[in-house]
Design an enzyme around this catalytic site. Structure first.
Site, PDB file in Angstrom:
ATOM      1  CE  LYS A  45      -3.548  -2.460   2.722  1.00  0.00           C
ATOM      2  NZ  LYS A  45      -4.548  -2.336   3.871  1.00  0.00           N
ATOM      3  CE  LYS A  47      -3.002   3.150   2.991  1.00  0.00           C
ATOM      4  NZ  LYS A  47      -4.216   3.821   2.744  1.00  0.00           N
TER       5      LYS A  47
HETATM    6  N1  C2G Z   1     -13.054  -6.043   5.790  1.00  0.00           N
HETATM    7  C1  C2G Z   1     -14.260  -6.121   5.865  1.00  0.00           C
HETATM    8  N2  C2G Z   1     -14.730  -4.946   5.965  1.00  0.00           N
HETATM    9  C2  C2G Z   1     -14.222  -3.666   6.164  1.00  0.00           C
HETATM   10  C3  C2G Z   1     -12.769  -3.518   5.918  1.00  0.00           C
HETATM   11  C4  C2G Z   1     -12.256  -4.817   5.989  1.00  0.00           C
HETATM   12  O1  C2G Z   1     -14.650  -7.317   5.759  1.00  0.00           O
HETATM   13  N3  C2G Z   1     -15.121  -2.714   6.029  1.00  0.00           N
HETATM   14  C5  C2G Z   1     -11.952  -7.396   5.833  1.00  0.00           C
HETATM   15  C6  C2G Z   1     -10.951  -7.340   4.388  1.00  0.00           C
HETATM   16  O2  C2G Z   1     -11.849  -7.573   3.419  1.00  0.00           O
HETATM   17  C7  C2G Z   1     -10.033  -8.334   4.865  1.00  0.00           C
HETATM   18  C8  C2G Z   1      -9.848  -8.011   6.288  1.00  0.00           C
HETATM   19  O3  C2G Z   1     -10.941  -7.381   6.980  1.00  0.00           O
HETATM   20  O4  C2G Z   1     -10.496  -9.617   4.621  1.00  0.00           O
HETATM   21  C9  C2G Z   1      -8.535  -7.350   6.607  1.00  0.00           C
HETATM   22  O5  C2G Z   1      -8.667  -6.272   6.050  1.00  0.00           O
HETATM   23  P1  C2G Z   1      -7.349  -5.241   5.866  1.00  0.00           P
HETATM   24  O6  C2G Z   1      -6.970  -5.029   7.365  1.00  0.00           O
HETATM   25  O7  C2G Z   1      -7.518  -3.920   4.951  1.00  0.00           O
HETATM   26  O8  C2G Z   1      -6.186  -6.140   5.373  1.00  0.00           O
HETATM   27  P2  C2G Z   1      -5.947  -6.292   3.698  1.00  0.00           P
HETATM   28  O9  C2G Z   1      -5.157  -5.194   3.288  1.00  0.00           O
HETATM   29  O10 C2G Z   1      -7.110  -6.596   2.814  1.00  0.00           O
HETATM   30  O11 C2G Z   1      -4.743  -7.501   3.767  1.00  0.00           O
HETATM   31  O12 C2G Z   1      -2.878 -11.087   2.640  1.00  0.00           O
HETATM   32  C10 C2G Z   1      -3.735 -10.451   2.135  1.00  0.00           C
HETATM   33  C11 C2G Z   1      -3.502  -9.179   3.217  1.00  0.00           C
HETATM   34  O13 C2G Z   1      -2.898  -9.494   4.312  1.00  0.00           O
HETATM   35  C12 C2G Z   1      -4.896  -8.582   3.304  1.00  0.00           C
END
Ligand code: C2G
Length: 135
Positions: A45, A47
Site C-alpha cells: 500500500k 504507506k
Molecule cells: N474487511 C471487511 N470490511 C471492512 C474492511 C475490511 O470485511 N469494512 C476485511 C477485508 O476484506 C479483509 C480483512 O477485513 O479480509 C482485513 O482487511 P485489511 O486489514 O484491510 O487487510 P488487507 O489489506 O485486505 O490485507 O494477504 C492479504 C492481506 O494481508 C490482506
C-alpha cells in the site's frame, strides 16, 4: 475439527475487521490469522500502518474466537501458510474476490462480503479532518 485461515493488516481495528473474524470462525472450529508485517503492508500500500505489526498481532490475538496468529511476510507464500497451518478453509473479504482461487487445490476458498461504510483509510481521513478543525 475444521481449521479456518484468514489474512489482513488489521490496522486501527474496526467493526469491519471484527465481523469478518467472527464470520470466519463461524465457518469452523479453529481460527488462524495471518497479520501482514509492516514491510509487506508498505510494499502493498506504499504507506506505513498506524499500529506496528507487533501491536496489530497482539490486538488480533486478544479477540475472542481467534485461536492462533502469525506474521504474514509475503502474499506469495499463502500456499505455504495454508499447508503449514493445515487449513481446511481460506476466508477473505470480497475486495479480494478471485485473487486466491489458485488455492482451491489446497482448501476451500470463501470470499465474504465486506462491511460497507467503514475502513481504516476512512477513519484516518475523519481523524485528520477533525484535528484540522480543532487545530
Ligand atoms: N474487511 C471487511 N470490511 C471492512 C474492511 C475490511 O470485511 N469494512 C476485511 C477485508 O476484506 C479483509 C480483512 O477485513 O479480509 C482485513 O482487511 P485489511 O486489514 O484491510 O487487510 P488487507 O489489506 O485486505 O490485507 O494477504 C492479504 C492481506 O494481508 C490482506
Amino acid at each position: 475439527m475444521k481449521r479456518v485461515i484468514t489474512f489482513g493488516t488489521f490496522d486501527v481495528l474496526h467493526v469491519g475487521h471484527i465481523r469478518i473474524l467472527q464470520r470466519a470462525k463461524a465457518l469452523g472450529d479453529h481460527l488462524i490469522v495471518g497479520i501482514s508485517t509492516d514491510a509487506l503492508n508498505y510494499s502493498k500500500k506504499q504507506k506505513k500502518t498506524v499500529y506496528s505489526q507487533f501491536d496489530r498481532l497482539e490486538i488480533v490475538k486478544s479477540i475472542s474466537g481467534v485461536d492462533e496468529v502469525f506474521f504474514e511476510h509475503s502474499l506469495e507464500q499463502k500456499g505455504d501458510y495454508i499447508k503449514k497451518y493445515g487449513a481446511d478453509i481460506l476466508v477473505m473479504g470480497d475486495d479480494w474476490m478471485g485473487r486466491f482461487d489458485e488455492f482451491k487445490s489446497l482448501c476451500e476458498v470463501i470470499y465474504l462480503p465486506r462491511t460497507e461504510g467503514i475502513s481504516t483509510t476512512e477513519i484516518l481521513a475523519e481523524i485528520r479532518a477533525a484535528s484540522a478543525t480543532y487545530a
